[in-house]
Enzyme design. Structure first.
Site, PDB file in Angstrom:
ATOM      1  CG  ASP A 225      -0.197  -0.146   2.540  1.00  0.00           C
ATOM      2  OD1 ASP A 225       1.042  -0.256   2.528  1.00  0.00           O
ATOM      3  OD2 ASP A 225      -0.870  -0.156   3.589  1.00  0.00           O
ATOM      4  CE  LYS A 275       2.205  26.201  21.143  1.00  0.00           C
ATOM      5  NZ  LYS A 275       1.286  26.976  20.268  1.00  0.00           N
ATOM      6  CG  ASP A 330       1.303   3.728   5.080  1.00  0.00           C
ATOM      7  OD1 ASP A 330       0.525   3.038   4.398  1.00  0.00           O
ATOM      8  OD2 ASP A 330       1.555   3.484   6.271  1.00  0.00           O
TER       9      ASP A 330
END
Length: 348
Positions: A225, A275, A330
């Protein structure tokens, strides 16, 4: 002789500059010279991959990763002599220097750019249920879903064929008759296809126990895939040149923590990172294995590829990574399936 002026670098050039030159040109190589245009070495995609895996950044100078003993030919050499050197050394291009070592040009051997007929088998894992793509996969197996104008699996097979790999093994299970009826023995695509049937879920490595006797040379294993335009010939050569028994295609993955991260020592705050972005390498679902590793795979049992690599590492056998910088997707969820259809014709 090709004009080399647009692929010239000096040792202080950055890896980022080198990538731009290598990726933008048809020759996929950079030549490194000093201030007098004396050839110091060459730089290819493989050299940069190894540098990045050794924690160099894109802003670092290329000096530590230059290949400083390249094969060259003399300006006096005939075309026949240059071709002989290229075939012996398995090169695509050869820098041309004069008797002082000054760079004169670069010869590109077109004949070597044609894909070879490689005997290495390609095992494609195409037996999954594709549950995350329902309802699309209720009546058709995921590898048969059309992206662009053909099934995902057909694009994968044709990409391998392009690089000379035409011996295909399909590990099938869910709705296998649809795959077998469409591809048959592979003759319509100019490849040879064999099938192995998984009677139960066997993981990304377990099915290899069913075809051990057919895998005598290094072979690919790839999820059915994935859409990617990796140069499979380069990956196989990379595996062989590094004397690896297990090579994993890896993809860089960035994850940003959505909060300020507080670093503490006991009760004391040492620092705060707002962050922060963390970088990882994740498996790209493309592998090359040597026959030697098949001894670790149990018969007729579920066995995943990460477990196989853990066995290889535990037994002190050489396993290496192959960074994937090319297109890679993917197709596991509906958003990726839609993205693949939007990007297909641009990429492939």
């Amino acid at each position: 002789m090709k004009n080399y002026k647009n692929i010239i670098l000096n040792p202080s050039s950055s890896i980022k500059e080198a990538l731009k030159i290598i990726d933008s040109g048809a020759m996929k190589i950079a030549l490194v010279v000093d201030e007098n245009e004396k050839l110091l070495g060459t730089l290819t995609d493989g050299d940069i991959r190894r540098g990045l895996l050794n924690n160099l950044s894109l802003d670092d100078a290329i000096e530590p990763i230059i290949f400083k003993t390249p094969t060259t030919c003399s300006i006096e050499d005939t075309k026949e002599k240059i071709l002989e050197i290229a075939v012996e050394k398995k090169l695509y291009q050869i820098p041309v220097v004069d008797n002082t070592g000054k760079l004169i040009g670069i010869e590109e051997v077109d004949e070597l750019l044609k894909p070879k007929n490689r005997n290495n088998k390609v095992v494609l894992m195409v037996g999954g249920l594709g549950t995350r793509l329902r309802p699309l996969t209720e009546k058709i197996p995921k590898p048969m879903l059309k992206v662009g104008d053909k099934p995902i699996l057909e694009t994968i097979i044709l990409n391998f064929k392009k690089y000379g790999f035409s011996n295909i093994v399909l590990s099938v299970s869910y709705k296998s008759e649809m795959i077998e009826n469409y591809f048959g023995n592979g003759s319509k695509l100019g490849v040879h296809i064999e099938y192995v049937h998984e009677e139960k879920r066997m993981g990304t490595a377990g099915a290899l126990s069913l075809i051990q006797e057919k895998l005598n040379e290094p072979f690919f294993v790839m999820n059915g895939d994935l859409l990617t335009n990796i140069n499979f010939e380069h990956m196989m050569d990379y595996h062989i040149q590094n004397s690896s028994v297990a090579t994993m295609g890896v993809r860089e993955y960035d994850f940003q923590v959505p909060y300020g991260v507080v670093n503490i020592d006991g009760i004391n705050i040492k620092s705060i990172a707002e962050k922060p972005v963390h970088n990882f390498y994740v498996s790209g679902g493309v592998y090359i294995l040597d026959r030697a590793v098949l001894d670790f795979i149990p018969k007729n049992q579920f066995f995943d590829m990460p477990t196989l690599f853990e066995k290889v590492i535990a037994n002190n056998m050489k396993s290496i990574s192959f960074p994937i910088r090319e297109y890679w997707l993917d197709i596991g969820r509906m958003e990726e399936f839609e993205k693949a259809n939007n990007e297909y014709h641009k990429v492939f």
